[in-house]
Design a protein around this motif. Structure first.
Motif, PDB file in Angstrom:
ATOM      1  N   MET A   1       0.830  -1.193   0.000  1.00 37.31           N
ATOM      2  CA  MET A   1       0.000   0.000   0.000  1.00 37.31           C
ATOM      3  C   MET A   1       0.869   1.249   0.000  1.00 37.31           C
ATOM      4  N   THR A   2       0.358   2.284  -0.563  1.00 35.97           N
ATOM      5  CA  THR A   2       1.109   3.527  -0.633  1.00 35.97           C
ATOM      6  C   THR A   2       1.334   4.088   0.764  1.00 35.97           C
ATOM      7  N   PRO A   3       2.579   4.464   1.056  1.00 30.09           N
ATOM      8  CA  PRO A   3       2.842   4.965   2.405  1.00 30.09           C
ATOM      9  C   PRO A   3       2.320   6.379   2.605  1.00 30.09           C
ATOM     10  N   ILE A   4       1.027   6.511   2.698  1.00 30.87           N
ATOM     11  CA  ILE A   4       0.437   7.820   2.959  1.00 30.87           C
ATOM     12  C   ILE A   4       0.190   7.949   4.446  1.00 30.87           C
ATOM     13  N   GLN A   5       0.535   9.101   4.967  1.00 33.72           N
ATOM     14  CA  GLN A   5       0.356   9.315   6.403  1.00 33.72           C
ATOM     15  C   GLN A   5      -1.131   9.344   6.750  1.00 33.72           C
ATOM     16  N   THR A   6      -1.497   8.579   7.731  1.00 39.31           N
ATOM     17  CA  THR A   6      -2.893   8.636   8.164  1.00 39.31           C
ATOM     18  C   THR A   6      -3.111   9.895   8.973  1.00 39.31           C
ATOM     19  N   THR A   7      -4.312  10.382   8.931  1.00 38.69           N
ATOM     20  CA  THR A   7      -4.624  11.556   9.747  1.00 38.69           C
ATOM     21  C   THR A   7      -5.814  11.245  10.610  1.00 38.69           C
ATOM     22  N   THR A   8      -5.703  11.609  11.826  1.00 42.39           N
ATOM     23  CA  THR A   8      -6.779  11.364  12.766  1.00 42.39           C
ATOM     24  C   THR A   8      -7.128  12.641  13.464  1.00 42.39           C
ATOM     25  N   ARG A   9      -8.407  12.871  13.586  1.00 42.93           N
ATOM     26  CA  ARG A   9      -8.841  14.059  14.297  1.00 42.93           C
ATOM     27  C   ARG A   9      -8.360  13.974  15.736  1.00 42.93           C
ATOM     28  N   PRO A  10      -7.705  15.014  16.250  1.00 36.90           N
ATOM     29  CA  PRO A  10      -7.272  14.961  17.637  1.00 36.90           C
ATOM     30  C   PRO A  10      -8.471  14.835  18.566  1.00 36.90           C
ATOM     31  N   ALA A  11      -8.238  14.143  19.672  1.00 33.19           N
ATOM     32  CA  ALA A  11      -9.334  13.971  20.617  1.00 33.19           C
ATOM     33  C   ALA A  11      -9.840  15.323  21.091  1.00 33.19           C
ATOM     34  N   ALA A  12     -11.150  15.494  21.045  1.00 33.42           N
ATOM     35  CA  ALA A  12     -11.734  16.762  21.455  1.00 33.42           C
ATOM     36  C   ALA A  12     -11.589  16.930  22.956  1.00 33.42           C
ATOM     37  N   PRO A  13     -11.262  18.144  23.399  1.00 31.72           N
ATOM     38  CA  PRO A  13     -11.159  18.346  24.838  1.00 31.72           C
ATOM     39  C   PRO A  13     -12.512  18.126  25.495  1.00 31.72           C
ATOM     40  N   ARG A  14     -12.485  17.459  26.610  1.00 33.43           N
ATOM     41  CA  ARG A  14     -13.745  17.174  27.303  1.00 33.43           C
ATOM     42  C   ARG A  14     -13.817  18.009  28.567  1.00 33.43           C
ATOM     43  N   SER A  15     -14.988  18.542  28.791  1.00 31.97           N
ATOM     44  CA  SER A  15     -15.137  19.418  29.936  1.00 31.97           C
ATOM     45  C   SER A  15     -15.045  18.639  31.245  1.00 31.97           C
TER      46      SER A  15
ATOM     47  N   ALA B   1      -5.967   5.343  -2.331  1.00 33.19           N
ATOM     48  CA  ALA B   1      -4.509   5.184  -2.302  1.00 33.19           C
ATOM     49  C   ALA B   1      -4.059   4.532  -1.001  1.00 33.19           C
ATOM     50  N   LEU B   2      -4.670   4.949   0.097  1.00 37.78           N
ATOM     51  CA  LEU B   2      -4.266   4.448   1.409  1.00 37.78           C
ATOM     52  C   LEU B   2      -4.463   2.938   1.522  1.00 37.78           C
ATOM     53  N   LEU B   3      -5.527   2.442   0.905  1.00 40.55           N
ATOM     54  CA  LEU B   3      -5.821   1.010   0.998  1.00 40.55           C
ATOM     55  C   LEU B   3      -5.460   0.267  -0.292  1.00 40.55           C
ATOM     56  N   SER B   4      -4.644   0.894  -1.152  1.00 42.46           N
ATOM     57  CA  SER B   4      -4.186   0.256  -2.397  1.00 42.46           C
ATOM     58  C   SER B   4      -5.348  -0.240  -3.250  1.00 42.46           C
ATOM     59  N   LEU B   5      -6.321   0.615  -3.421  1.00 43.52           N
ATOM     60  CA  LEU B   5      -7.511   0.213  -4.178  1.00 43.52           C
ATOM     61  C   LEU B   5      -7.659   0.992  -5.488  1.00 43.52           C
TER      62      LEU B   5
END
Lengths: 336, 264
Positions: free
Chosen positions: A1-15, A139-143
């Motif tokens: 699979m193409t070495p593309i950097q995964t991106t993840t939404r940062p954890a939302a601050p919790r009150s 691209a991420l999953l080589s599809l």
């Protein structure tokens, strides 16, 4: 699979809640199928914490209750009893809030066979609040080369990759993967491992179930082992393996003494002799010294530290040495 | 509106509906049943006396029932059951799509097709010497109620339908319920007791409302338009009440019995 950097939404601050608040917290979870005399309790009082930013693997034999547990955590089924909190929310009552923050891969799921791979991902994209692009996921999953093929023409492994692409398309902060590599060839499996590790590195929390023990050992920060509807072992791989003996095996020697250094017990079975020990090097040295002194050849000698496989098979076979009175776990946290 | 917005995202519902319509269009047999077959009963307009209200009412009632049963009822039932069976719905429910959006998006392609066909029937009939509807509002209300009722019946039937093949059998009670009613207007010699019972079925209400709302026919034996626009409202009250009651029952049954997991 193409070495593309995964991106993840940062954890939302919790009150409410400290940073160490687990992403998933389960207490006393029970799930029963059917009613009356035909009732079957698949989950029998599960307690589980999935630390934020970790990869936690839920292991167990078929029918151990893993998927039944996950379905409650995913908000797809109600608990018969117990409390479940996911990112601080109730998985059913707050499903709408949670769905935009979680990515879920089911053990078995389906897609409309008449849509192509690209159309399937476009459809999924259209349902998300903040989707990554379809081309990026292809691209991420080589599809890419299968993008215009209808889903019904895909192999099982390719379908699984489309499933994974859908799961990760919304950049979820919590990812729940139920046997993500089932049906994948060894190379694709390794690529998925990289993908999952990258998710954690980007700050996501991952709860994963798998039948591949090497997958759990390679990926997981924490392991939870289920058996017959309960979690029977919990901790890091090292903690879990610590309660189990190392083993020295060789072609059967009937008169090997049972008082060699640090030996727990000696077993003669199937033409082999097995020594179980908590101090592999000490016991092995003592054994070799005894063999040399008595001029005995130890045929097909094999010595190995405890492995997850040892633990798993012991639990599955119902002969869990960590439950034995002879065992003193070196790590308190390894037993629950 | 706020409550609806809480349950539905129009953007997401529209997207899902578009994909469901694409899938429907790729299944040629389903497309034929949904878009072409319902208009075939209008061929009856070429039989008998050209421009006869009773012939027109028979053709339009038949068309209306075929529309209610194929693009709406059976189409929704088959789509929902097959996607539930193939775990497509379970997969979709793990994403951001809400249940109401999934249900609406499965129903809308058939519902929109049905409403278009019901509207298109007016100029087609007019071109074959039939009158325009006496009360278009009544006709439109009937269309909305019928589509809602049979969509809800489809979701209710799906709850006890194991798979798409089984739908051919489990759909029979509703098909019979819809088909028996129009006999009240086509068999003048029917006993009053049986007629009273059948007039409470949705099929009879549809038949009555088409005859009253479009053709201005007053009663089962009428063959000439005698009702004015204003008079149709009074005549339609009974069958409208029957339609509303069945729609309410169908929606309640669907809500109580919704099943997203395949039946074991």
């Amino acid at each position: 699979m193409t070495p593309i950097q995964t991106t993840t939404r940062p954890a939302a601050p919790r009150s409410s809640g400290e940073p160490s608040t687990p992403a998933i917290r389960v207490r006393g979870l029970r799930r029963t199928y059917g009613q009356g005399s035909s009732a079957y309790e698949a989950v029998r009082g599960v307690d589980l914490d999935v630390p934020t930013g970790s990869i936690t693997a839920l292991l167990g034999t078929n029918g151990a209750g893993k998927t039944s547990t996950l379905e409650v955590i995913e908000g797809l089924a109600p608990a018969t009893d117990g409390e479940v909190s996911v990112l601080g929310f109730d998985p059913i009552a707050d499903r709408t809030v949670l769905r935009s923050r979680t990515g879920i891969l089911l053990q078995r799921s389906g897609f409309s066979g008449d849509l192509t791979v690209r159309e399937t991902l476009r459809l999924w994209s259209a349902t998300l609040t903040s989707p990554r692009s379809v081309d990026e996921m292809l691209a991420l999953l080589s599809l890419e080369e299968r993008a215009d093929v209808r889903m019904l023409a895909l192999s099982g492994g390719e379908t699984r990759r489309v499933d994974l692409a859908s799961t990760l398309m919304g950049s979820p902060e919590l990812v729940i993967l139920d046997e993500p590599t089932t049906g994948l060839d060894p190379e694709s499996r390794r690529e998925v491992w990289t993908l999952v590790s990258d998710l954690r590195d980007d700050g996501a929390t991952v709860l994963i179930t798998t039948h591949y023990l090497e997958e759990a050992e390679a990926l997981a920060d924490r392991l939870e082992i289920m058996h017959a509807g309960r979690i029977v072992r919990s901790g890091t791989p090292t903690e879990i393996e610590a309660g189990y003996p190392s083993k020295i095996t060789f072609a059967e020697v009937p008169d090997v003494p049972d008082d060699l250094a640090e030996i727990r017990r000696v077993v003669h079975a199937h033409g082999r002799t097995t020594l179980e020990t908590d101090a592999l090097q000490t016991s092995l040295s003592d054994l070799l010294a005894w063999a040399a002194h008595n001029d005995i050849q130890l045929g097909d000698l094999d010595a190995r530290s405890p492995s997850l496989e040892t633990v798993f098979l012991s639990i599955a076979d119902g002969r869990d040495p960590a439950d034995s009175a002879h065992v003193t776990p070196t790590q308190e946290g390894a037993l629950r | 509106m706020t409550a609806l917005a809480h349950r539905l995202s129009l953007r997401r519902t529209a997207s899902l509906t578009r994909w469901n319509a694409t899938l429907l269009s790729r299944n040629r047999l389903a497309l034929f049943y949904a878009a072409v077959m319902p208009l075939l009963p209008l061929g009856l307009l070429f039989t008998g006396e050209r421009g006869s209200a009773s012939v027109g009412a028979g053709a339009v009632v038949t068309m209306f029932l075929v529309i209610a049963l194929f693009p709406v009822y059976y189409n929704v039932l088959a789509q929902f059951v097959s996607r539930r069976d193939e775990l497509v719905l379970k997969r979709m429910r793990t994403g951001e799509s809400r249940d109401a959006e999934l249900l609406a998006s499965i129903a809308l392609p058939g519902a929109i097709t049905a409403l278009i066909l019901i509207a298109v029937a007016i100029p087609i009939s007019a071109a074959i010497s039939q009158p325009l509807p006496v009360n278009p509002l009544l006709y439109a209300a009937l269309a909305v109620l019928a589509v809602t009722m049979f969509t809800a019946f489809a979701y209710w039937t799906a709850a006890w339908t194991k798979n798409a093949e089984a739908a051919q059998l489990t759909s029979m009670p509703i098909i019979i319920l819809a088909s028996l009613g129009p006999l009240t207007n086509s068999i003048p010699s029917m006993s009053d007791r049986l007629r009273d019972i059948l007039s409470l079925t949705p099929g009879a209400a549809i038949s009555d409302l088409v005859r009253i709302g479009w053709f201005g026919l007053d009663g089962p034996g009428a063959t000439k338009a005698t009702l004015t626009f204003a008079e149709t409202w009074g005549q339609a009250a009974g069958p409208l009440l029957v339609m509303a009651a069945w729609t309410f029952v169908a929606v309640m049954l669907a809500r109580r019995s919704m099943r997203w997991e395949p039946r074991a």
